[in-house]
Design a protein around this motif. Structure first.
Motif, PDB file in Angstrom:
ATOM      1  N   PHE A   2       0.812  -1.210   0.000  1.00 52.69           N
ATOM      2  CA  PHE A   2       0.000   0.000   0.000  1.00 52.69           C
ATOM      3  C   PHE A   2       0.853   1.271   0.000  1.00 52.69           C
ATOM      4  O   PHE A   2       0.454   2.302   0.546  1.00 52.69           O
ATOM      5  N   ALA A   3       2.014   1.226  -0.610  1.00 45.97           N
ATOM      6  CA  ALA A   3       2.912   2.383  -0.623  1.00 45.97           C
ATOM      7  C   ALA A   3       2.303   3.566  -1.372  1.00 45.97           C
ATOM      8  O   ALA A   3       2.587   4.721  -1.050  1.00 45.97           O
ATOM      9  N   HIS A   4       1.462   3.284  -2.350  1.00 49.73           N
ATOM     10  CA  HIS A   4       0.856   4.377  -3.119  1.00 49.73           C
ATOM     11  C   HIS A   4      -0.123   5.199  -2.268  1.00 49.73           C
ATOM     12  O   HIS A   4      -0.449   6.332  -2.614  1.00 49.73           O
ATOM     13  N   LEU A   5      -0.588   4.664  -1.164  1.00 51.11           N
ATOM     14  CA  LEU A   5      -1.497   5.401  -0.292  1.00 51.11           C
ATOM     15  C   LEU A   5      -0.761   6.314   0.696  1.00 51.11           C
ATOM     16  O   LEU A   5      -1.379   7.141   1.348  1.00 51.11           O
ATOM     17  N   PHE A   6       0.551   6.136   0.803  1.00 52.91           N
ATOM     18  CA  PHE A   6       1.357   6.930   1.730  1.00 52.91           C
ATOM     19  C   PHE A   6       2.445   7.671   0.960  1.00 52.91           C
ATOM     20  O   PHE A   6       3.623   7.329   1.029  1.00 52.91           O
TER      21      PHE A   6
END
Length: 76
Positions: free
Chosen positions: A39-43
């Motif tokens: 979920f790196a794209h959310l942070f």
């Protein structure tokens, strides 16, 4: 002899407790690394500009002069 066996028993229980804690710690860290990788794209990371535009256009000789003045002030 009984006291020695109690000591060994306590030592084994203590070492097993520490071992289990470390294994759980590694498992939690691996799980959190996988979560954040997925979920790196959310942070998104914030972009921080290290130099201001005024400092980028400043004359480098002024910076050198300030460094020389600081060295002379320190040496006395």
């Amino acid at each position: 002899m009984e006291l020695l066996m109690q000591g060994v028993t306590l030592m084994v229980i203590g070492m097993a407790t520490v071992f289990v804690f470390l294994v759980l710690l590694i498992a939690v860290m691996a799980a959190s690394a996988g979560f954040f990788k997925k979920f790196a794209h959310l942070f998104p990371e914030e972009v921080v500009e290290t130099r201001s535009s005024a400092a980028a256009t400043a004359d480098p000789s002024e910076e050198v002069a300030a460094i020389i003045a600081a060295i002379r002030a320190k040496r006395g």
